[in-house]
Design a protein around this motif. Structure first.
Motif, PDB file in Angstrom:
ATOM      1  N   VAL A  21      -1.383   3.639  -6.325  1.00  0.00           N
ATOM      2  CA  VAL A  21      -1.580   4.655  -6.850  1.00  0.00           C
ATOM      3  C   VAL A  21      -0.801   6.044  -6.067  1.00  0.00           C
ATOM      4  CG1 VAL A  21      -3.183   6.523  -7.404  1.00  0.00           C
ATOM      5  CG2 VAL A  21      -3.488   3.990  -7.863  1.00  0.00           C
ATOM      6  N   ALA A  22      -1.068   5.795  -4.801  1.00  0.00           N
ATOM      7  CA  ALA A  22      -0.515   7.054  -3.842  1.00  0.00           C
ATOM      8  C   ALA A  22       0.928   6.920  -3.957  1.00  0.00           C
ATOM      9  CB  ALA A  22      -0.890   6.554  -2.358  1.00  0.00           C
ATOM     10  N   ALA A  23       1.540   5.602  -4.026  1.00  0.00           N
ATOM     11  CA  ALA A  23       3.214   5.614  -4.161  1.00  0.00           C
ATOM     12  C   ALA A  23       3.748   6.089  -5.408  1.00  0.00           C
ATOM     13  CB  ALA A  23       3.623   4.168  -3.855  1.00  0.00           C
ATOM     14  N   CYS A  24       3.021   5.810  -6.487  1.00  0.00           N
ATOM     15  CA  CYS A  24       3.261   6.583  -7.816  1.00  0.00           C
ATOM     16  C   CYS A  24       3.131   8.160  -7.666  1.00  0.00           C
ATOM     17  CB  CYS A  24       2.390   5.769  -8.801  1.00  0.00           C
ATOM     18  SG  CYS A  24       2.614   4.293  -9.213  1.00  0.00           S
ATOM     19  N   THR A  25       2.189   8.771  -7.184  1.00  0.00           N
ATOM     20  CA  THR A  25       1.945   9.789  -7.159  1.00  0.00           C
ATOM     21  C   THR A  25       3.242  10.583  -6.117  1.00  0.00           C
ATOM     22  OG1 THR A  25      -0.457   9.729  -7.212  1.00  0.00           O
ATOM     23  CG2 THR A  25       0.273  11.723  -6.514  1.00  0.00           C
ATOM     24  N   GLY A  62      16.015   5.045   3.327  1.00  0.00           N
ATOM     25  CA  GLY A  62      15.093   5.923   4.051  1.00  0.00           C
ATOM     26  C   GLY A  62      13.615   5.365   3.972  1.00  0.00           C
ATOM     27  N   SER A  63      13.040   5.550   2.709  1.00  0.00           N
ATOM     28  CA  SER A  63      11.775   5.328   2.509  1.00  0.00           C
ATOM     29  C   SER A  63      11.306   3.750   3.010  1.00  0.00           C
ATOM     30  CB  SER A  63      11.138   5.310   1.099  1.00  0.00           C
ATOM     31  OG  SER A  63      11.513   6.666   0.555  1.00  0.00           O
ATOM     32  N   LEU A  64      12.255   2.873   2.826  1.00  0.00           N
ATOM     33  CA  LEU A  64      11.919   1.323   3.271  1.00  0.00           C
ATOM     34  C   LEU A  64      11.874   1.243   4.793  1.00  0.00           C
ATOM     35  CD1 LEU A  64      13.810  -0.628   1.098  1.00  0.00           C
ATOM     36  CD2 LEU A  64      11.549  -0.405   0.900  1.00  0.00           C
ATOM     37  N   MET A  65      12.785   2.339   5.374  1.00  0.00           N
ATOM     38  CA  MET A  65      12.934   2.065   6.911  1.00  0.00           C
ATOM     39  C   MET A  65      11.669   2.932   7.557  1.00  0.00           C
ATOM     40  SD  MET A  65      15.729   1.270   8.437  1.00  0.00           S
ATOM     41  CE  MET A  65      17.340   0.996   8.105  1.00  0.00           C
ATOM     42  N   MET A  66      11.110   4.122   6.960  1.00  0.00           N
ATOM     43  CA  MET A  66       9.799   4.542   7.312  1.00  0.00           C
ATOM     44  C   MET A  66       8.543   3.646   7.122  1.00  0.00           C
ATOM     45  SD  MET A  66       8.302   6.971   8.541  1.00  0.00           S
ATOM     46  CE  MET A  66       9.545   8.478   8.902  1.00  0.00           C
ATOM     47  N   GLY A  67       8.425   2.785   5.635  1.00  0.00           N
ATOM     48  CA  GLY A  67       7.159   1.983   5.653  1.00  0.00           C
ATOM     49  C   GLY A  67       7.446   0.894   6.595  1.00  0.00           C
ATOM     50  N   VAL A  69       9.378   0.438   9.546  1.00  0.00           N
ATOM     51  CA  VAL A  69       9.370   0.698  10.904  1.00  0.00           C
ATOM     52  C   VAL A  69       8.254   1.861  11.431  1.00  0.00           C
ATOM     53  CG1 VAL A  69      10.917   1.313  12.788  1.00  0.00           C
ATOM     54  CG2 VAL A  69      11.782   0.063  10.876  1.00  0.00           C
ATOM     55  N   GLY A  70       8.342   2.717  10.686  1.00  0.00           N
ATOM     56  CA  GLY A  70       7.403   3.798  11.190  1.00  0.00           C
ATOM     57  C   GLY A  70       6.081   3.514  10.791  1.00  0.00           C
ATOM     58  N   ARG A  71       5.974   2.753   9.668  1.00  0.00           N
ATOM     59  CA  ARG A  71       4.500   2.124   9.293  1.00  0.00           C
ATOM     60  C   ARG A  71       3.677   3.423   8.880  1.00  0.00           C
ATOM     61  NH1 ARG A  71       5.258  -0.978  13.499  1.00  0.00           N
ATOM     62  NH2 ARG A  71       3.251  -0.123  14.625  1.00  0.00           N
ATOM     63  N   LEU A  72       4.127   4.519   8.092  1.00  0.00           N
ATOM     64  CA  LEU A  72       3.341   5.733   7.853  1.00  0.00           C
ATOM     65  C   LEU A  72       3.739   5.923   6.283  1.00  0.00           C
ATOM     66  CD1 LEU A  72       4.169   8.137  10.858  1.00  0.00           C
ATOM     67  CD2 LEU A  72       2.106   7.037  10.178  1.00  0.00           C
ATOM     68  N   PRO A  73       2.676   6.490   5.729  1.00  0.00           N
ATOM     69  CA  PRO A  73       2.749   6.921   4.059  1.00  0.00           C
ATOM     70  C   PRO A  73       3.674   7.982   3.796  1.00  0.00           C
ATOM     71  CG  PRO A  73       0.636   7.635   4.958  1.00  0.00           C
ATOM     72  CD  PRO A  73       1.369   7.042   6.135  1.00  0.00           C
ATOM     73  N   VAL A 325       2.983   2.679   1.229  1.00  0.00           N
ATOM     74  CA  VAL A 325       2.915   3.784   0.214  1.00  0.00           C
ATOM     75  C   VAL A 325       4.556   3.760   0.399  1.00  0.00           C
ATOM     76  CG1 VAL A 325       2.849   6.036  -0.377  1.00  0.00           C
ATOM     77  CG2 VAL A 325       0.814   4.863   0.402  1.00  0.00           C
ATOM     78  N   ALA A 326       5.239   4.140   1.438  1.00  0.00           N
ATOM     79  CA  ALA A 326       6.738   4.341   1.372  1.00  0.00           C
ATOM     80  C   ALA A 326       7.511   3.193   1.252  1.00  0.00           C
ATOM     81  CB  ALA A 326       7.260   4.583   3.163  1.00  0.00           C
ATOM     82  N   VAL A 327       7.151   2.075   1.284  1.00  0.00           N
ATOM     83  CA  VAL A 327       7.963   0.800   0.845  1.00  0.00           C
ATOM     84  C   VAL A 327       7.734   0.760  -0.622  1.00  0.00           C
ATOM     85  CG1 VAL A 327       7.792  -1.689   0.743  1.00  0.00           C
ATOM     86  CG2 VAL A 327       7.377  -0.569   2.860  1.00  0.00           C
ATOM     87  N   LEU A 328       6.773   1.068  -1.403  1.00  0.00           N
ATOM     88  CA  LEU A 328       6.774   1.019  -2.727  1.00  0.00           C
ATOM     89  C   LEU A 328       7.606   2.215  -3.423  1.00  0.00           C
ATOM     90  CD1 LEU A 328       3.216   0.376  -3.557  1.00  0.00           C
ATOM     91  CD2 LEU A 328       4.957  -1.373  -3.800  1.00  0.00           C
ATOM     92  N   VAL A 329       7.574   3.550  -2.892  1.00  0.00           N
ATOM     93  CA  VAL A 329       8.354   4.631  -3.245  1.00  0.00           C
ATOM     94  C   VAL A 329      10.134   4.042  -2.866  1.00  0.00           C
ATOM     95  CG1 VAL A 329       9.057   6.931  -2.547  1.00  0.00           C
ATOM     96  CG2 VAL A 329       6.859   6.211  -2.640  1.00  0.00           C
ATOM     97  N   GLY A 330      10.238   3.470  -1.842  1.00  0.00           N
ATOM     98  CA  GLY A 330      11.707   2.866  -1.893  1.00  0.00           C
ATOM     99  C   GLY A 330      12.042   2.127  -2.812  1.00  0.00           C
TER     100      GLY A 330
END
Length: 439
Positions: A21-25, A62-67, A69-73, A325-330
């Motif tokens: 849900v957070a990724a969709c938002t 970029g979003s996949l990298m953050m999800g 590697v950075g493991r943040l939403p 969240v970031a992975v799904l957005v990617g």
């Protein structure tokens, strides 16, 4: 879920359902970038269809990298502000091609990534006066809003207000007035919604040529064209041949990404309750590294600087707490590349309100400015005023930075080597630009 958490020793208070849900938002809140970024970059002469695909691919990487590697939403995409500077540098000529600008972005991203692996990142961010940082952010906000007003016909080339007797201009004006209402009412994906509504209205509103503003494509879904002309399209010969402009702009791309990443990561992780007791960003080094790598790969794909998006806060509000969240957005951005014909059908009038709102939101940094000190006000206002009137960020930055440095010297305010080096590069740029223009 533990794999995607910034602190693997402590499982996050969330569920897979909440993360989805957070990724969709988050995607809904920042999806406008696929329309707005190509609109800004189109002044460079690059095919808009290619720019749509480049934007989506850069946001995906970029979003996949953050999800991962950075493991943040926190989701990433081509940055508003730096994309305008990128487009400005190419459109104004001076020998700067799209490939030269990409080389500037790559240079800034490499320095960013190098600094991300050290503690120097904290010192560099603090070395720039708040007045200069605020002036840059707000000046770019005004410039982006101006691009939107020009594109939608509300501002003519002569600087006059548009003719409201024209249906297209009237539609644009209505969107500019109503979109902020949706935002303050916290309507989900308000900016993206305004783009969709105006695009649909454009099916029935005639443009200057008498035809409808919106022309729907024959196919809404199609395999995206590979932007081969811009992938690895670096022009290093142009970069080294125009060092007077290349170095200041590469420095800007580096510092702009640094400031943006710092502000966004602090804001989002604080809101999510992910910061530790000392107020530190969790997994900070990896998060900065992911941001830098996103820009490196993004430039290889033909994109301006890729940066963390503050719209990620909407996903946090919906319960997002991990890098999933970031992975799904990617992945959503990857899927969106197949809808490029539909995105290309969006008229310029539909992006005006989005650009104005992005510009307005970039002005929020002014609240951090200490207006009781004249050196702060003069520096910030000069940057904003000259950026929006001349359409040249470097000129605005030079005026504001010089003014602050001179007043700081008189008032014996300590300035660091980063600011002095920037002043020297800006002075060199102004001198060589003046020689080139009058030769």
């Amino acid at each position: 879920m533990r794999f995607f958490s910034a602190d693997r020793s402590r499982p996050p208070v969330t569920t897979i359902g909440r993360e989805v849900v957070a990724a969709c938002t988050t995607f809904g809140a920042m999806g406008y970038v696929m329309v707005v970024n190509p609109q800004i970059l189109s002044v460079t002469g690059v095919d808009r269809h290619a720019l749509i695909v480049i934007t989506a691919l850069a946001a995906m990487v970029g979003s996949l990298m953050m999800g991962l590697v950075g493991r943040l939403p926190v989701a990433l995409a081509p940055a508003m502000g730096t994309n305008a500077v990128f487009a400005m540098a190419v459109a104004q000529g001076h020998g700067i091609t799209y490939g030269t600008a990409l080389a500037m972005v790559l240079s800034g991203a490499l320095v960013f990534t190098l600094f991300s692996a050290t503690r120097l990142r904290e010192h560099v961010v603090m070395a720039f006066p708040e007045a200069v940082r605020t002036g840059l952010q707000c000046g770019l906000g005004l410039f982006i809003a101006r691009i939107g007003l020009r594109g939608g016909g509300l501002l003519t080339s002569g600087g006059q207000f548009g003719d409201l007797r024209q249906p297209a201009v009237l539609l644009t004006f209505a969107a500019v007035l109503l979109t902020p209402v949706l935002v303050v009412l916290r309507v989900p994906a308000a900016i993206l919604l305004s783009i969709v509504v105006v695009t649909l209205a454009g099916l029935f509103v005639p443009g200057a040529n008498g035809l409808p503003l919106t022309h729907l494509p024959s196919a809404l879904l199609r395999v995206p064209p590979w932007p081969s002309d811009y992938v690895m399209g670096f022009d290093f010969a142009g970069f080294f041949g125009h060092l007077a402009l290349s170095l200041p702009l590469a420095g800007y791309f580096f510092l702009g990404d640094f400031f943006s990443a710092t502000a966004t990561l602090i804001g989002v992780t604080r809101r999510a309750g992910l910061m530790d007791e000392a107020g530190r960003i969790p997994n900070a080094r990896a998060a900065y590294l992911a941001d830098g790598l996103g820009s490196i790969v993004g430039s290889c794909l033909g994109s301006p600087t890729v940066a963390a998006y503050v719209e990620s806060a909407t996903g946090v509000e919906s319960g997002g707490r991990t890098g999933l969240v970031a992975v799904l957005v990617g992945l959503f951005f990857a899927l969106a590349t197949f809808f490029w014909p539909l995105i290309a059908a969006v008229p310029a009038q539909a992006t005006t309100a989005a650009l104005v709102m992005v510009g307005v939101m970039m002005m929020e940094g002014i609240r951090h400015l200490d207006c009781s000190r004249l050196e702060n006000v003069v520096s910030a206002v000069l940057i904003m005023l000259l950026t929006v009137t001349t359409g040249n960020l470097v000129v605005g930055l030079a005026a504001g930075s010089f003014a602050y440095t001179l007043m700081a010297l008189v008032l014996r305010i300590r300035t660091g080597p980063v600011l002095l080096l920037t002043d020297a590069l800006l002075a060199l740029y102004l001198i060589l630009s003046a020689v080139a223009l009058h030769s």
